[in-house]
Design a protein around this motif. Structure first.
Motif, short mmCIF file in Angstrom:
data_model
loop_
_atom_site.label_atom_id
_atom_site.label_comp_id
_atom_site.label_asym_id
_atom_site.label_seq_id
_atom_site.Cartn_x
_atom_site.Cartn_y
_atom_site.Cartn_z
N GLY A 70 0.82 -1.21 0.00
CA GLY A 70 0.00 0.00 0.00
C GLY A 70 0.85 1.25 0.00
N GLU A 71 1.94 1.25 0.77
CA GLU A 71 2.83 2.41 0.82
C GLU A 71 3.51 2.62 -0.53
OE1 GLU A 71 5.51 1.63 4.00
OE2 GLU A 71 3.92 1.46 5.52
N ASP A 117 1.14 4.17 -2.99
CA ASP A 117 1.02 5.62 -2.83
C ASP A 117 2.07 6.34 -3.67
OD1 ASP A 117 -1.12 5.56 -1.06
OD2 ASP A 117 0.16 5.40 0.70
N ARG A 118 3.28 5.81 -3.68
CA ARG A 118 4.34 6.44 -4.49
C ARG A 118 4.03 6.35 -5.97
NH1 ARG A 118 10.04 4.25 -1.98
NH2 ARG A 118 9.33 3.89 0.16
N ASP A 138 1.52 8.86 -7.06
CA ASP A 138 2.06 10.22 -7.05
C ASP A 138 2.94 10.51 -8.26
OD1 ASP A 138 0.81 10.96 -4.73
OD2 ASP A 138 2.49 10.38 -3.43
N HIS A 148 -5.88 -2.88 -1.78
CA HIS A 148 -5.12 -1.73 -1.30
C HIS A 148 -5.86 -0.42 -1.54
CE1 HIS A 148 -1.78 -4.39 -0.53
NE2 HIS A 148 -1.82 -4.83 -1.78
N HIS A 161 -8.91 2.33 1.26
CA HIS A 161 -8.20 3.39 1.97
C HIS A 161 -8.73 4.70 1.40
CE1 HIS A 161 -4.84 6.16 2.77
NE2 HIS A 161 -4.44 5.33 3.70
N THR A 206 -8.08 8.05 1.18
CA THR A 206 -7.35 8.98 0.32
C THR A 206 -6.76 8.27 -0.89
OG1 THR A 206 -5.34 8.67 1.66
CG2 THR A 206 -6.81 10.51 2.23
N ARG A 207 -6.32 7.04 -0.72
CA ARG A 207 -5.72 6.29 -1.83
C ARG A 207 -6.77 5.99 -2.89
NH1 ARG A 207 -3.38 1.52 0.61
NH2 ARG A 207 -1.85 2.98 1.47
N ARG A 214 -7.49 9.16 -4.88
CA ARG A 214 -6.40 9.48 -5.79
C ARG A 214 -6.40 8.55 -7.00
NH1 ARG A 214 -2.23 8.92 -1.77
NH2 ARG A 214 -0.68 8.71 -3.39
#
Length: 343
Positions: free
Chosen positions: A254-255, A258-259, A262, A282, A285, A287-288, A291
Motif C-alpha cells: 500500500g505504501e 502511494d508512491r 504520485d 489496497h 483506503h 485517500t488512496r 487518488r
C-alpha cells in the motif's frame, strides 16, 4: 434441489471450490451457498460475473477430479442473477436422471457418465486464462493429494540456478507448481537473481504470483525491479511486476502504491488497469481510493466507467466508491465524468 450447493452436497463427490477472474483463491462451501441463496454478494466479481471452478472427485468412479468452470451473471449489487443458474441446474438434473428423493443414485456417482461432458453446450461454461488454469491445477493437485507435474523438478533446478538448463525447456505448469510450493530455496534464489532471469520467465512468474502467492521476502526485489524495468521502458514487464506486487496483501505494498499514484509518468492505462485488477484490496483506503479515481478519470485511454463499475461490485468498495462519485467536486476530473455519465 434448488441450488448447485444442494447438488454438490448430495452428489457423493469430494468438492473443492475456487474463485477465478480477479483472483484464483480457494472458496468456502458455506460462502458459495450464501451467495447462491442470495444472502451475500460475490466477494471477487470480475467483469460483472462470478467466475468459479468446481472440482469434484468421486473416489469410487474417477481418480482425477472433474473441474467445471462456471461464469454466473451478477446484478448491479454483485448478487446472483439466479435464472441462468436455475436453467443450468435443470439441465444438469435432466441429464443425470437425478431424482431429489435419492440424488446419490445417479449415473455420475456410479461412473456411468463422464462429468466433463456435462459442460458441453453449457452457456455458463468458460475457458479460464492459461496462467490461472495452471495455478488452479497446481493448487488442486495438493488439495487432492496428487503429485506435481513432470515439469516441476526441472523448473525448481532452473530457478535455483542450474546453468545446464535453458528457460526454453521449462513448462508453465512447472512454474505454477513452484509458485504454489513456496520452496524456501527457490524464494531465496529469486530474491538474488530475479533481474537476471529472461523476460520470458519473469512474465509468467509474475502472472502466477499475482493471485496472492508472492512471497513476502520477494516483495522488495519486485519493487526494485520496477525501477529497472521503467528505465528500459518495457511497459509489459513493468505491469507484470506491478501486478505480482499488488497481489500481495502486505501493508508495504500500500505504501509503495502511494508512491506510484504520485508519479505522473506511471499513470498509463495499463498501470491503472493493473491496480484495479490485482490491487483492489489496497484501495480500501479513503485517500488512496480517491487518488486512484482521479488518476483514472484523468487518463484518456482508460475506460473510467467500466473500471469503476467493476470495482463497485466488490462489497467492501461499493459504498466508498458511490460516496466519492456523489461528492466529487463538479470541476474535478471525476466530477466531470460523473456528470457526463449521468447526462
Amino acid at each position: 434441489m434448488q441450488t448447485l450447493s444442494d447438488f454438490f452436497a448430495h452428489s457423493g463427490a469430494e468438492l473443492a471450490l475456487s474463485t477465478l477472474g480477479r483472483r484464483v483463491a480457494p472458496m468456502r462451501q458455506d460462502t458459495f451457498a450464501a451467495f447462491e441463496q442470495e444472502r451475500e454478494p460475490w466477494p471477487l466479481p470480475w467483469n460483472g460475473h462470478a467466475q468459479v471452478a468446481c472440482a469434484l472427485r468421486w473416489p469410487a468412479a474417477y481418480q482425477d477430479p472433474a473441474i467445471w468452470f462456471l461464469s454466473l451473471p451478477l446484478d448491479e449489487q454483485g448478487m446472483l442473477v439466479p435464472a441462468a443458474r436455475d436453467e443450468f441446474l435443470d439441465r444438469l438434473l435432466q441429464t443425470l436422471g437425478t431424482q431429489p428423493a435419492d440424488p446419490t443414485q445417479n449415473g455420475l456417482a456410479q461412473g456411468k457418465l463422464e462429468p466433463t461432458n456435462l459442460m458441453q453446450d453449457n452457456p455458463l461454461a468458460f475457458e479460464p486464462e492459461l496462467h490461472q488454469r495452471a495455478l488452479l491445477h497446481a493448487r488442486l493437485s495438493r488439495h487432492f493429494g496428487q503429485p506435481s507435474s513432470s515439469h516441476s523438478d526441472m523448473v525448481r533446478r532452473y530457478l535455483i540456478g542450474d546453468d545446464a538448463l535453458n528457460w526454453q525447456m521449462l513448462g508453465l505448469q512447472g512454474l505454477a507448481d513452484q509458485v504454489v510450493d513456496s520452496d524456501p530455496a527457490v524464494i531465496e534464489a529469486l530474491t538474488l537473481r530475479l533481474n537476471a532471469l529472461p523476460r520470458e520467465v519473469i512474465l509468467p512468474l509474475c502472472y502466477l504470483m499475482e493471485h496472492g502467492d508472492t512471497p513476502a521476502e520477494l516483495l522488495p526485489t519486485l519493487w526494485h525491479a520496477l525501477a529497472t524495468t521503467r528505465e528500459a521502458q518495457d511497459i509489459e514487464t513493468f505491469c507484470a511486476l506491478l501486478r505480482a506486487l499488488l497481489g500481495s496483501d502486505d501493508p508495504r505494498v500500500g505504501e509503495w502504491l502511494d508512491r506510484i499514484l504520485d508519479d505522473d509518468d506511471l499513470m498509463a492505462a495499463d498501470c491503472l488497469a493493473a491496480i484495479a485488477a490485482r490491487g483492489w484490496q489496497h484501495l480500501e483506503h479513503e485517500t488512496r481510493l480517491m487518488r486512484f479515481l482521479e488518476r483514472l478519470a484523468s487518463c484518456r485511454n482508460a475506460n473510467f466507467r467500466r473500471v469503476v463499475r467493476d470495482l463497485a461490485l466488490i462489497p467492501r468498495l461499493r459504498l466508498p466508491i458511490l460516496m466519492m462519485l456523489r461528492q466529487a467536486p463538479a470541476h474535478s476530473p471525476v466530477g466531470r465524468l460523473v456528470r457526463e455519465w449521468n447526462a
